[in-house]
Enzyme design. Structure first.
Site, PDB file in Angstrom:
ATOM      1  N   LYS A  71       0.855  -1.185   0.000  1.00 55.28           N
ATOM      2  CA  LYS A  71       0.000   0.000   0.000  1.00 55.28           C
ATOM      3  C   LYS A  71       0.891   1.236   0.000  1.00 55.28           C
ATOM      4  CE  LYS A  71      -2.531   1.467   3.541  1.00 55.28           C
ATOM      5  NZ  LYS A  71      -3.620   1.515   4.530  1.00 55.28           N
ATOM      6  N   ARG A 115     -10.604  -2.380   6.241  1.00 53.20           N
ATOM      7  CA  ARG A 115      -9.784  -3.247   7.089  1.00 53.20           C
ATOM      8  C   ARG A 115      -9.657  -2.707   8.502  1.00 53.20           C
ATOM      9  NH1 ARG A 115      -5.473   0.190   8.831  1.00 53.20           N
ATOM     10  NH2 ARG A 115      -3.666   0.113   7.411  1.00 53.20           N
ATOM     11  N   GLN A 143     -14.722   7.180   9.292  1.00 57.61           N
ATOM     12  CA  GLN A 143     -14.396   5.897   9.898  1.00 57.61           C
ATOM     13  C   GLN A 143     -15.494   5.420  10.843  1.00 57.61           C
ATOM     14  OE1 GLN A 143     -13.109   2.477  10.397  1.00 57.61           O
ATOM     15  NE2 GLN A 143     -11.692   3.720   9.191  1.00 57.61           N
ATOM     16  N   ASP A 164     -19.958  14.045  18.763  1.00 55.90           N
ATOM     17  CA  ASP A 164     -19.029  14.820  17.948  1.00 55.90           C
ATOM     18  C   ASP A 164     -19.422  16.287  18.104  1.00 55.90           C
ATOM     19  OD1 ASP A 164     -17.933  16.190  15.473  1.00 55.90           O
ATOM     20  OD2 ASP A 164     -17.221  14.159  15.072  1.00 55.90           O
ATOM     21  N   GLY A 223      -8.258   6.375  16.678  1.00 55.89           N
ATOM     22  CA  GLY A 223      -7.840   7.669  16.155  1.00 55.89           C
ATOM     23  C   GLY A 223      -6.346   7.935  16.156  1.00 55.89           C
ATOM     24  N   ALA A 224      -5.625   7.403  17.136  1.00 57.10           N
ATOM     25  CA  ALA A 224      -4.194   7.705  17.234  1.00 57.10           C
ATOM     26  C   ALA A 224      -3.424   6.960  16.150  1.00 57.10           C
ATOM     27  CB  ALA A 224      -3.670   7.333  18.615  1.00 57.10           C
ATOM     28  N   ASP A 225      -2.872   7.724  15.201  1.00 52.68           N
ATOM     29  CA  ASP A 225      -2.104   7.120  14.122  1.00 52.68           C
ATOM     30  C   ASP A 225      -0.788   7.859  13.887  1.00 52.68           C
ATOM     31  OD1 ASP A 225      -3.047   9.466  13.068  1.00 52.68           O
ATOM     32  OD2 ASP A 225      -3.932   8.575  11.280  1.00 52.68           O
ATOM     33  N   LYS A 229      -0.580  11.725  19.295  1.00 53.78           N
ATOM     34  CA  LYS A 229      -2.039  11.608  19.355  1.00 53.78           C
ATOM     35  C   LYS A 229      -2.436  10.720  20.535  1.00 53.78           C
ATOM     36  CE  LYS A 229      -3.148  12.519  14.510  1.00 53.78           C
ATOM     37  NZ  LYS A 229      -3.874  12.040  13.317  1.00 53.78           N
ATOM     38  N   SER A 296      -5.401   0.125  18.033  1.00 53.53           N
ATOM     39  CA  SER A 296      -5.321  -0.264  16.623  1.00 53.53           C
ATOM     40  C   SER A 296      -4.564   0.794  15.835  1.00 53.53           C
ATOM     41  CB  SER A 296      -6.742  -0.416  16.059  1.00 53.53           C
ATOM     42  OG  SER A 296      -6.722  -0.656  14.672  1.00 53.53           O
TER      43      SER A 296
END
Length: 332
Positions: A71, A115, A143, A164, A223-225, A229, A296
């Site tokens: 990817k 995924r 998401q 939100d 959310g933490a990527d 974060k 994740s």
């Protein structure tokens, strides 16, 4: 042989979530067994364009199939305003491991959403209470939709609470699902007191504390990527049973990255990697388990597993756009 070109609509159609969840679960098990190759994500930083590229290659072998892919994804925050393009553009190259023939080139952005939802569903299946019927969502972006779609594949979700600060996004989410679920807007605490909670925000200051969740809530921290974060308060993480997807990625850029580097969390506070839970070498939820957290970050093996599903389903349907990429003729 032809290479199959699959656009975002094709990926959406053929990444059937039940199949993707099963494939991602198999990928996690293969990872734990050592039947994968997944080099670290590499970056090309382009400050002159306020952007970057990331490459995510992987190979995995299950009992029934093996697959390889890459990817190629970017983050260019100026794209929407300056070029009328998405901030993130992903492309997936799906290859035959035996011959290296490029079986398919497909949209990687939709694939990533599918995924990611599937990974949360796998974790939820092992870590949420069996009779979970309510799902909370903190964040109503794109998401959040896939989280609901995927998690409802493995638990009988009836009630959905979405929180939100953007009322328009909440209204759009409620409108999308009010014919299928008892869905409403609510506070972070109302969302967190559901049986399952998925957090899908880009915040750097935690917004979910221990008082905001139920005694046995399962949390998918999505959310933490990136480094810095952080959605869940340190006190909540310290009290929870933490399951991660990959130690290196999670400690670098996942939900636990900030408290881990500050020494607030250590390896002793991490219960397991999800692959260990899937293969049974570490327990999932037991009668004594309280709050659980799945950190994740997203693994390249998940992308390859999802691409396998998309390719096989599209080929079976005779769909997509075949073309002779490498010049070997049109014979199938």
């Amino acid at each position: 042989m032809n290479t199959l070109l699959l656009d975002s609509g094709d990926v959406d159609d053929y990444a059937q979530l039940g199949d993707v969840i099963e494939a991602v679960e198999q990928a996690f098990a293969a990872f734990e067994r050592g039947d994968t190759q997944m080099p670290a994500k590499s970056y090309i930083d382009l400050p002159q364009y306020n952007g970057d590229f990331r490459s995510m290659p992987a190979y995995l072998a299950t009992d029934d199939w093996d697959a390889a892919g890459l990817k190629w994804v970017n983050v260019h925050p100026d794209n929407p305003g300056d070029h009328d393009l998405p901030t993130v553009l992903g492309t997936m190259i799906y290859s035959d491991p035996e011959t290296a023939f490029p079986k398919a080139i497909m949209d990687g952005t939709t694939l990533t959403m599918k995924r990611t939802g599937a990974a949360a569903a796998v974790a939820t299946d092992y870590l949420a209470v069996d009779d979970a019927s309510s799902l909370g969502l903190v964040g109503a972006g794109v998401q959040s939709y896939t989280q609901l779609e995927a998690i409802s594949e493995i638990r009988s979700i009836e009630e959905v609470v979405v929180s939100d600060p953007d009322d328009a996004r909440v209204d759009a989410f409620v409108d999308a699902y009010d014919d299928r679920f008892d869905v409403r807007s609510g506070s972070i605490s109302e969302a967190g007191h559901c049986d399952i909670l998925s957090t899908v925000t880009p915040v750097r200051d935690p917004i979910v504390g221990p008082e905001d969740v139920g005694d046995r809530t399962h949390i998918n921290a999505i959310g933490a990527d990136a480094e810095g974060k952080h959605e869940l308060a340190d006190d909540l993480l310290r009290a929870a049973t933490i399951v991660i997807d990959d130690h290196e990625q999670c400690t670098h850029s996942g939900e636990i990255n900030v408290p881990y580097h500050e020494g607030t969390l250590t390896d002793d506070d991490i219960h397991a990697e999800i692959g260990e839970v899937v293969v049974g070498s570490k327990p999932g939820r037991t009668d004594e388990t309280g709050v659980t957290v799945f950190d994740s970050t997203g693994l390249a093996i998940q992308d390859v597993a999802a691409a396998h599903v998309v390719y096989e389903n599209a080929r079976a349907a005779g769909d997509g756009h075949p073309f002779d990429l490498v010049g070997v003729g049109d014979a199938n």
